[in-house]
Scaffold this active site. Structure first.
Site, mmCIF file in Angstrom:
data_model
loop_
_atom_site.group_PDB
_atom_site.id
_atom_site.type_symbol
_atom_site.label_atom_id
_atom_site.label_comp_id
_atom_site.label_asym_id
_atom_site.label_seq_id
_atom_site.Cartn_x
_atom_site.Cartn_y
_atom_site.Cartn_z
ATOM 1 N N LYS A 2 0.644 -1.241 0.022
ATOM 2 C CA LYS A 2 0.099 0.143 -0.097
ATOM 3 C C LYS A 2 0.863 1.257 -0.054
ATOM 4 O O LYS A 2 0.482 2.125 -0.929
ATOM 5 C CB LYS A 2 -0.991 0.156 1.211
ATOM 6 C CG LYS A 2 -1.741 -1.123 1.146
ATOM 7 C CD LYS A 2 -2.848 -1.222 2.320
ATOM 8 C CE LYS A 2 -3.800 -2.506 2.085
ATOM 9 N NZ LYS A 2 -4.595 -3.010 3.270
ATOM 10 N N GLN B 65 -4.932 -1.550 9.315
ATOM 11 C CA GLN B 65 -5.037 -2.851 8.762
ATOM 12 C C GLN B 65 -5.337 -4.213 9.566
ATOM 13 O O GLN B 65 -5.141 -4.131 10.850
ATOM 14 C CB GLN B 65 -3.285 -3.383 8.403
ATOM 15 C CG GLN B 65 -3.358 -4.812 7.455
ATOM 16 C CD GLN B 65 -3.957 -4.731 6.339
ATOM 17 O OE1 GLN B 65 -3.854 -3.689 5.513
ATOM 18 N NE2 GLN B 65 -4.417 -5.817 5.637
ATOM 19 N N ASP C 292 -11.215 2.818 3.729
ATOM 20 C CA ASP C 292 -11.591 1.321 3.534
ATOM 21 C C ASP C 292 -13.013 1.272 3.487
ATOM 22 O O ASP C 292 -13.580 0.201 2.996
ATOM 23 C CB ASP C 292 -11.171 0.636 4.996
ATOM 24 C CG ASP C 292 -9.899 -0.252 4.618
ATOM 25 O OD1 ASP C 292 -9.350 -0.564 3.867
ATOM 26 O OD2 ASP C 292 -9.255 -0.034 5.778
#
Ligand code: GUN
Length: 284
Positions: free
Chosen positions: A49, A93, A116
């Protein structure tokens, strides 16, 4: 004839456009990525990422916190990132170590920085079909279909898996694209029979070799969201590729299918967040 959907290539094409868009903006979009603990797979995702951000000119901050980080420490970092003018997107994460409360962590992220799209406010918007942020993996799957000239409208789509990250939002996106959608899970009866109805089968189960040839209709389109390791430690999806591929019209490989698209959609969301923060127009 089976066609391989090349996510790496499609992703590179979209990232080239993203790079140009970033260069044209009056501000530099910024993403903060938070990793707690030392799960090796998560470490790879987080590194990818950050690398992707660099590649397209997005500013990124990476926070690697020890396994024993407390809930208070993590929430306090999120508060700090919510306030930071350099950071437009925040990604924590998942999964988090067991002692941490994932739901509370997600709720703490300012929905306008939730790239997200895991916050209930954004999940609700996805349900309605008014996307502030794209759910990254499902949106990546939709892009792969679009780039391959596949329109889900009127098609039988079967989604394997009911997770909040993939299965549920994937079903919503396919539904909004006018597909007829069935979600299957561990308690589904006659699983192979249901899967054989699918014109488009999306697997997000997380088990190597789960989708076998008897579960796939001739000429079906198979999208493999799984990222697993086989018995030799090699990266593989949910689909028993060698036996399934010959039956399909289109199939995604692992690696090089859905994976790169997830990160590409995250980059898009980060730009969207930055544009909104700057009061710029966002095209949905
Ligand atoms: N873990 C697996 N997939 C994802 C994702 O898309 N976002 C985050 N934050 N964690 C994940």
């Amino acid at each position: 004839m089976t066609k391989l959907i090349n996510g790496k290539e499609i992703s590179a094409a979209i990232r080239a456009e993203i790079r140009q868009e970033v260069a044209s903006l009056p501000l530099r979009p910024g993403l903060a990525v938070v990793l707690v603990g030392s799960d090796p797979a998560s470490q790879v995702y987080v590194r990818n990422k950050n690398r992707a951000c660099e590649e397209v000119g997005i500013y990124s901050e990476m926070y690697t916190l020890p396994e024993e980080t407390t809930q208070e420490q993590l929430l306090s970092l999120i508060d700090q990132l919510n306030e930071s003018p350099l950071v437009h997107g925040i990604l924590v994460q998942l999964p988090l170590p067991k002692h941490l409360n994932e739901e509370e962590v997600i709720l703490r992220i300012n929905p306008s920085k939730d790239v997200d799209a895991f916050h209930p406010a954004n999940v609700g918007k996805i349900m309605i079909g008014n996307y502030d942020f794209l759910p990254c993996t499902p949106a990546g799957v939709m892009e792969l279909l679009a780039y391959s000239g596949i329109d889900p409208a009127g098609k039988e789509c079967v989604v394997l898996g009911r997770s909040n990250i993939v299965g549920k939002p994937q079903a919503m996106l396919l539904l909004h694209a006018n597909a007829t959608v069935t979600i299957c899970h561990s308690r589904t009866a006659n699983l192979a029979e249901v899967c054989r109805r699918a014109d488009i089968l999306v697997s997000a189960v997380g088990r190597a070799g789960f989708v076998t040839a008897d579960m796939v209709k001739d000429g079906a389109i198979v999208i493999d969201v799984g990222i697993n390791r086989d018995e030799n430690g090699k990266l593989c999806g949910d689909v028993a590729f060698d036996e399934v591929a010959p039956k399909t019209s289109y199939i995604t490989p692992v690696p090089g299918g859905v994976g790169p698209m997830t990160i590409t959609m995250l980059l898009k969301n980060t730009i969207t967040a930055a544009k909104r923060a700057a009061g710029l127009e966002v095209h949905k």
